[in-house]
Write an enzyme that holds these catalytic residues in place. Structure first.
Site, PDB file in Angstrom:
ATOM      1  N   SER A 276       1.014  -1.450  -0.078  1.00 52.54           N
ATOM      2  CA  SER A 276      -0.196   0.125   0.252  1.00 52.54           C
ATOM      3  C   SER A 276       0.896   1.313  -0.415  1.00 52.54           C
ATOM      4  O   SER A 276       0.581   2.034  -0.576  1.00 52.54           O
ATOM      5  CB  SER A 276      -0.634  -0.125   1.308  1.00 52.54           C
ATOM      6  OG  SER A 276      -1.895  -1.273   1.311  1.00 52.54           O
ATOM      7  N   GLU A 277       1.535   1.542   1.243  1.00 56.40           N
ATOM      8  CA  GLU A 277       2.732   2.665   0.589  1.00 56.40           C
ATOM      9  C   GLU A 277       4.178   1.816   1.252  1.00 56.40           C
ATOM     10  O   GLU A 277       4.096   0.915   1.977  1.00 56.40           O
ATOM     11  CB  GLU A 277       2.561   3.171   1.594  1.00 56.40           C
ATOM     12  CG  GLU A 277       1.501   4.300   1.749  1.00 56.40           C
ATOM     13  CD  GLU A 277       0.336   4.272   2.241  1.00 56.40           C
ATOM     14  OE1 GLU A 277      -1.386   4.281   1.662  1.00 56.40           O
ATOM     15  OE2 GLU A 277       0.003   3.304   2.742  1.00 56.40           O
ATOM     16  N   THR A 278       5.524   2.629   0.624  1.00 59.27           N
ATOM     17  CA  THR A 278       7.050   2.494   0.727  1.00 59.27           C
ATOM     18  C   THR A 278       7.128   4.187   1.429  1.00 59.27           C
ATOM     19  O   THR A 278       6.774   4.924   0.894  1.00 59.27           O
ATOM     20  CB  THR A 278       7.214   1.976   0.186  1.00 59.27           C
ATOM     21  OG1 THR A 278       6.693   0.638  -0.578  1.00 59.27           O
ATOM     22  CG2 THR A 278       8.662   1.528  -0.024  1.00 59.27           C
TER      23      THR A 278
ATOM     24  N   PHE B  83       5.492   7.249  -0.626  1.00 55.82           N
ATOM     25  CA  PHE B  83       5.224   6.397  -1.867  1.00 55.82           C
ATOM     26  C   PHE B  83       4.267   5.094  -1.726  1.00 55.82           C
ATOM     27  O   PHE B  83       4.101   4.156  -1.069  1.00 55.82           O
ATOM     28  CB  PHE B  83       6.540   6.402  -2.988  1.00 55.82           C
ATOM     29  CG  PHE B  83       7.000   7.286  -3.472  1.00 55.82           C
ATOM     30  CD1 PHE B  83       6.542   8.096  -4.099  1.00 55.82           C
ATOM     31  CD2 PHE B  83       8.312   7.763  -2.070  1.00 55.82           C
ATOM     32  CE1 PHE B  83       7.814   8.749  -4.702  1.00 55.82           C
ATOM     33  CE2 PHE B  83       8.952   9.069  -2.563  1.00 55.82           C
ATOM     34  CZ  PHE B  83       8.752   9.382  -4.422  1.00 55.82           C
TER      35      PHE B  83
ATOM     36  N   HIS C   6      -0.899   5.261   8.275  1.00 51.92           N
ATOM     37  CA  HIS C   6      -0.123   3.754   9.319  1.00 51.92           C
ATOM     38  C   HIS C   6       1.510   3.979   7.707  1.00 51.92           C
ATOM     39  O   HIS C   6       2.799   3.491   8.897  1.00 51.92           O
ATOM     40  CB  HIS C   6      -0.447   2.441   8.084  1.00 51.92           C
ATOM     41  CG  HIS C   6      -0.077   1.772   6.871  1.00 51.92           C
ATOM     42  ND1 HIS C   6      -0.024   2.187   5.249  1.00 51.92           N
ATOM     43  CD2 HIS C   6       0.837   0.822   7.126  1.00 51.92           C
ATOM     44  CE1 HIS C   6       0.471   1.517   4.575  1.00 51.92           C
ATOM     45  NE2 HIS C   6       0.947   0.790   5.729  1.00 51.92           N
TER      46      HIS C   6
END
Length: 298
Positions: A51-53, A74, A85
């Site tokens: 979902s995100e980094t 990102f 999160h």
């Protein structure tokens, strides 16, 4: 054989909004992103396919104390000014790595504080971020929202508004009547068409019918990469929506369950206060657990 000409980028894999491995929302944290371009970070986020980094940019101690730790976020498709999160998970890494219970992140949306409280007789730490005071957006026409989301009009709660709030990213809060209704919302493409012409980045669907009796709401957040297992930025907007419309009391901490539809159960703890015609002190918290460490070679 390892190609020694490639850069080795250390990373940590964290499960966020859970205290159990293999639950919650996954997050890859690259712990030293100095020298990476925006294009490289976007490509790495596509490679992790989460979902995100996040990418941490270490600076001089004085700069970090003054401005906070510089972090960029990102998704597989774009850079975000703020997301919940990734904020909690990255702050948790810095808390465990550096030992401080008060972490400040320097995000594109501004400085965000995250405070950690260590559980008695446990290695667990509960983290809580204070999000920006919310911007209150439009109240939406429920018939139009029903058409855009695949819901029947009577599956949207009649006595509460569908409304957009933003604590750094705008979410349109949609209260629905049941778990069955929340699970039929979609498809994403049709929702995206409506969101493009409104002032919401994503829909955040909630229902008071929950699987865990301790939860205030069950939530779901579909987006272009599937269902998000836990959305802290949306939960903050939901807390503001709840406070604005009298769904939670001034001092009440509410738990939101999310991610069950994708077998990644998450627990997000929220609170907020209404002061006059405004909402203030939006807090979003939860637990994190580190599950892996590694290197990416580029």
């Amino acid at each position: 054989m390892t190609d020694t000409t490639r850069r080795r980028l250390p990373y940590v894999l964290m499960d966020v909004f859970t205290d159990r491995p293999l639950e919650g929302n996954q997050l890859a944290i690259f712990t030293d992103a100095r020298g990476l371009s925006t294009e490289q970070m976007q490509a790495i986020a596509r490679e992790t396919n989460l979902s995100e980094t996040t990418f941490i940019f270490p600076r001089d101690i004085e700069d970090d104390h003054r401005a906070g730790t510089l972090v960029r976020i990102f998704t597989v498709q774009e850079e975000l000014p703020f997301a919940g999160h990734p904020t909690l998970g990255t702050a948790y890494f810095l808390h465990r790595f550096g030992g401080s219970d008060e972490i400040w992140l320097d995000l594109k949306v501004g400085k965000i504080p995250v405070h950690f409280r260590r559980d008695d007789n446990s290695e667990k730490s509960f983290g809580e971020m204070r999000q920006r005071d919310p911007e209150v957006g439009a109240v939406h026409n429920k018939e139009e929202v029903a058409r855009a989301t695949g819901l029947a009009l009577d599956e949207i709660v009649p006595h509460l508004p569908v409304q957009t709030f933003s604590t750094g990213m705008p979410f349109t809060i949609v209260p629905v009547t049941s778990l069955a209704a929340i699970r039929k919302a979609g498809p994403w493409n049709r929702m995206a068409e409506y969101l493009e012409r409104s002032n919401g980045k994503f829909f955040y669907f909630i229902t008071a019918e929950t699987e865990d009796p301790k939860a205030k709401f069950h939530a779901r957040m579909p987006f272009y990469n599937g269902d998000d297992p836990a959305t802290g930025s949306a939960a903050g907007c939901c807390a503001a929506w709840m406070a604005m419309h009298g769904v939670i009391d001034r001092s009440e901490q509410a738990m939101i369950e999310q991610g069950l539809e994708v077998h990644r159960p998450s627990r997000i703890y929220v609170r907020a206060e209404k002061s006059g015609d405004k909402v203030i002190n939006v807090h979003v918290g939860g637990y994190c657990v580190e599950v892996a460490q590694g290197e990416l070679w580029i």
